[in-house]
Design a protein around this motif. Sequence first.
Motif, PDB file in Angstrom:
ATOM      1  N   UNK A  79       0.811  -1.214   0.000  1.00  0.00           N
ATOM      2  CA  UNK A  79       0.000   0.000   0.000  1.00  0.00           C
ATOM      3  C   UNK A  79       0.848   1.269   0.000  1.00  0.00           C
ATOM      4  N   UNK A  80       2.035   1.191   0.601  1.00  0.00           N
ATOM      5  CA  UNK A  80       2.881   2.378   0.758  1.00  0.00           C
ATOM      6  C   UNK A  80       3.849   2.620  -0.398  1.00  0.00           C
ATOM      7  N   UNK A  81       4.034   1.624  -1.258  1.00  0.00           N
ATOM      8  CA  UNK A  81       4.967   1.728  -2.374  1.00  0.00           C
ATOM      9  C   UNK A  81       4.264   1.250  -3.648  1.00  0.00           C
ATOM     10  N   UNK A  82       4.776   1.619  -4.821  1.00  0.00           N
ATOM     11  CA  UNK A  82       4.169   1.160  -6.077  1.00  0.00           C
ATOM     12  C   UNK A  82       4.591  -0.275  -6.412  1.00  0.00           C
ATOM     13  N   UNK A  83       4.209  -1.193  -5.561  1.00  0.00           N
ATOM     14  CA  UNK A  83       4.621  -2.595  -5.685  1.00  0.00           C
ATOM     15  C   UNK A  83       3.854  -3.267  -6.819  1.00  0.00           C
ATOM     16  N   UNK A  84       4.592  -3.891  -7.716  1.00  0.00           N
ATOM     17  CA  UNK A  84       3.994  -4.713  -8.771  1.00  0.00           C
ATOM     18  C   UNK A  84       3.812  -6.150  -8.261  1.00  0.00           C
ATOM     19  N   UNK A  85       4.803  -6.635  -7.490  1.00  0.00           N
ATOM     20  CA  UNK A  85       4.726  -7.990  -6.946  1.00  0.00           C
ATOM     21  C   UNK A  85       5.593  -8.066  -5.697  1.00  0.00           C
ATOM     22  N   UNK A  86       5.167  -8.895  -4.743  1.00  0.00           N
ATOM     23  CA  UNK A  86       5.857  -9.016  -3.460  1.00  0.00           C
ATOM     24  C   UNK A  86       5.787 -10.469  -3.002  1.00  0.00           C
ATOM     25  N   UNK A  87       6.863 -10.933  -2.396  1.00  0.00           N
ATOM     26  CA  UNK A  87       6.900 -12.278  -1.819  1.00  0.00           C
ATOM     27  C   UNK A  87       7.767 -12.242  -0.570  1.00  0.00           C
ATOM     28  N   UNK A  88       7.379 -13.030   0.444  1.00  0.00           N
ATOM     29  CA  UNK A  88       8.176 -13.145   1.668  1.00  0.00           C
ATOM     30  C   UNK A  88       7.949 -14.520   2.269  1.00  0.00           C
ATOM     31  N   UNK A  89       9.044 -15.196   2.585  1.00  0.00           N
ATOM     32  CA  UNK A  89       8.970 -16.509   3.230  1.00  0.00           C
ATOM     33  C   UNK A  89       9.960 -16.537   4.388  1.00  0.00           C
ATOM     34  N   UNK A  90       9.556 -17.175   5.476  1.00  0.00           N
ATOM     35  CA  UNK A  90      10.421 -17.293   6.651  1.00  0.00           C
ATOM     36  C   UNK A  90      10.435 -18.746   7.084  1.00  0.00           C
ATOM     37  N   UNK A  91      11.590 -19.192   7.488  1.00  0.00           N
ATOM     38  CA  UNK A  91      11.781 -20.583   7.907  1.00  0.00           C
ATOM     39  C   UNK A  91      11.617 -20.698   9.416  1.00  0.00           C
ATOM     40  N   UNK A  92      11.114 -21.841   9.856  1.00  0.00           N
ATOM     41  CA  UNK A  92      11.075 -22.168  11.273  1.00  0.00           C
ATOM     42  C   UNK A  92      11.821 -23.478  11.484  1.00  0.00           C
ATOM     43  N   UNK A  93      12.065 -23.791  12.758  1.00  0.00           N
ATOM     44  CA  UNK A  93      12.784 -25.010  13.100  1.00  0.00           C
ATOM     45  C   UNK A  93      14.271 -24.752  13.225  1.00  0.00           C
ATOM     46  N   UNK A  94      15.047 -25.831  13.416  1.00  0.00           N
ATOM     47  CA  UNK A  94      16.497 -25.680  13.583  1.00  0.00           C
ATOM     48  C   UNK A  94      17.184 -25.386  12.256  1.00  0.00           C
ATOM     49  N   UNK A  95      18.109 -24.432  12.272  1.00  0.00           N
ATOM     50  CA  UNK A  95      18.880 -24.055  11.090  1.00  0.00           C
ATOM     51  C   UNK A  95      20.360 -24.052  11.436  1.00  0.00           C
ATOM     52  N   UNK A  96      21.163 -24.545  10.516  1.00  0.00           N
ATOM     53  CA  UNK A  96      22.619 -24.567  10.682  1.00  0.00           C
ATOM     54  C   UNK A  96      23.219 -23.303  10.082  1.00  0.00           C
TER      55      UNK A  96
END
Length: 148
Positions: A79-96
Amino acid sequence: MTNFPDAPSGPIRLIAVRDTPLCLAEVYAAVGDDAAGGTAVFVGTVRDHDGGRPVSLLEYSAHPRAGDELRRVAEKTAADFPVRALAAVHRTGPLAVGDIAVIAAVSCPHRAEAFAACARLVEDLKHQVPIWKRQVFADGEEEWVGAC
């Protein structure tokens, strides 16, 4: 795992909180748009230290509504920027060390807008989405980050 894909016509193309490895190609493909002249991508990885102390692993935990909050943050960015497309992913669990913890991408008509929108998306995700990090140091000590 929580996925919240939009219809391809909406600017928010991929929102997910997952306990499986993240894929940069998936996120980049999600933000492809012929009207975008700039695409900014952020990849957050587990580093081998924090505050001068060696880190052996991280573990991310998410509130059951973390995906909903991630969507809210994404909607605000769109809403605040002229975004054509957006994606966001976050991982859970143990990470090395070296594992990908988060990927955010934004495409906009121009590069400056894409950089600014992606930076806002990542900062708001970090500060507003209820995902907590447990750091385990090489000496066996641990600390929680982002937990109240």
